[in-house]
Motif scaffolding. Structure first.
Motif, mmCIF file in Angstrom:
data_model
loop_
_atom_site.group_PDB
_atom_site.id
_atom_site.type_symbol
_atom_site.label_atom_id
_atom_site.label_comp_id
_atom_site.label_asym_id
_atom_site.label_seq_id
_atom_site.Cartn_x
_atom_site.Cartn_y
_atom_site.Cartn_z
ATOM 1 N N THR A 78 41.752 38.720 47.161
ATOM 2 C CA THR A 78 40.590 39.161 46.391
ATOM 3 C C THR A 78 39.728 40.127 47.195
ATOM 4 O O THR A 78 39.302 41.172 46.699
ATOM 5 N N LEU A 79 39.487 39.788 48.462
ATOM 6 C CA LEU A 79 38.667 40.653 49.306
ATOM 7 C C LEU A 79 39.361 41.989 49.562
ATOM 8 O O LEU A 79 38.714 43.037 49.592
ATOM 9 N N GLY A 80 40.676 41.954 49.738
ATOM 10 C CA GLY A 80 41.412 43.195 49.929
ATOM 11 C C GLY A 80 41.289 44.116 48.733
ATOM 12 O O GLY A 80 41.052 45.324 48.864
ATOM 13 N N VAL A 81 41.440 43.549 47.541
ATOM 14 C CA VAL A 81 41.315 44.343 46.311
ATOM 15 C C VAL A 81 39.906 44.903 46.170
ATOM 16 O O VAL A 81 39.706 46.101 45.902
ATOM 17 N N LEU A 82 38.904 44.045 46.348
ATOM 18 C CA LEU A 82 37.518 44.478 46.174
ATOM 19 C C LEU A 82 37.120 45.530 47.212
ATOM 20 O O LEU A 82 36.491 46.543 46.876
#
Length: 263
Positions: free
Chosen positions: A85-89
């Motif tokens: 999730t953090l990578g995408v965001l």
């Protein structure tokens, strides 16, 4: 005697270290490195928003960074798998920001200063912004220090002590957004996470208490800033990355020293 721009750059680096030292310690303790990275990447979207609306750039960065930090904290509280999730965001926010700037009419700006920082171009107004933000972050962390430590150590213990771990996470979220806003001019969006993590990690092996680690992280951050400026002057290297290079060298030295002392 230092020229005025060097004096401002040195003071900006030291001021930033006052905030990144203790906050970076919590980032290390809570393993929030990617959290800080995502918030910093979102800052470029804040730059684009500010340029499009004629708002102060610092305000735009603060709003978007805070929105990203709150979003990430909310998702974490709901049990999302945070690495993906953090990578995408993080990378989506950075990409949207870079693309959005190209659509702002009449704006021609070199984004490298926002990506990698331009500490040598810090103005008196920027200096006041950096130190003002650092004082706010220090005051916030000092106010909630014991509660933050308890929530970091054990959330069940925090509940038993009448504390709300989600509230303490929100305090760190707000502090992180402020640091991103004040640090982007100094080290840039791509290096803010390094300024948070590397000095704190360097201090960890030499510290026996949380307070000592936070204090050493401030000292290492300040030495890194001044040493990076000196390296930039000697070798004509980019100032922002040079600060991180010095911090990384200090981390290597303290890690080796820490192992020798414990060995």
């Amino acid at each position: 005697m230092f020229d005025d721009f060097l004096t401002r750059a040195a003071l900006a680096g030291v001021g930033l270290s006052l905030a990144t030292g203790p906050l970076g310690s919590f980032v290390v303790w809570r393993r929030m490195a990617y959290f800080g990275d995502a918030t910093a990447h979102a800052a470029i979207l804040g730059v684009a928003m500010a340029l499009a609306t004629d708002l102060p750039v610092g305000f735009g960065i603060m709003v978007v960074s805070l929105a990203m930090a709150v979003t990430v904290a909310t998702l974490a509280a709901k049990g999302w798998a945070m690495d993906t999730t953090l990578g995408v965001l993080a990378h989506s926010a950075l990409a949207f920001g870079l693309v959005a700037v190209s659509f702002v009419p009449g704006v021609r700006t070199d984004l490298s200063a926002w990506l990698f920082g331009d500490i040598l171009a810090v103005s008196r107004g920027d200096l006041a912004f950096v130190w003002g933000g650092a004082v706010v972050v220090l005051a916030l962390l000092a106010w909630r220090w014991q509660a933050l430590l308890t929530a970091t150590l054990n959330e069940d213990l925090a509940h038993a002590s009448g504390l709300n771990p989600d509230r303490e996470r929100l305090v760190l979220t707000i502090a992180l957004a402020i640091v991103v806003a004040v640090a982007i001019k100094v080290v840039g969006a791509l290096l803010i996470a390094a300024m948070l993590i590397v000095p704190a990690a360097a201090a960890r092996g030499l510290s026996r208490t949380p307070e000592v680690m936070a204090g050493l992280a401030i000292l290492i951050g300040a030495v890194s800033a001044l040493g990076g400026l000196q390296l930039s002057l000697w070798q004509d290297t980019p100032a922002g990355p040079s600060v991180i290079v010095v911090a990384a060298l200090i981390f290597t030295a303290t890690t080796a020293l820490g192992r020798r002392l414990t060995g």
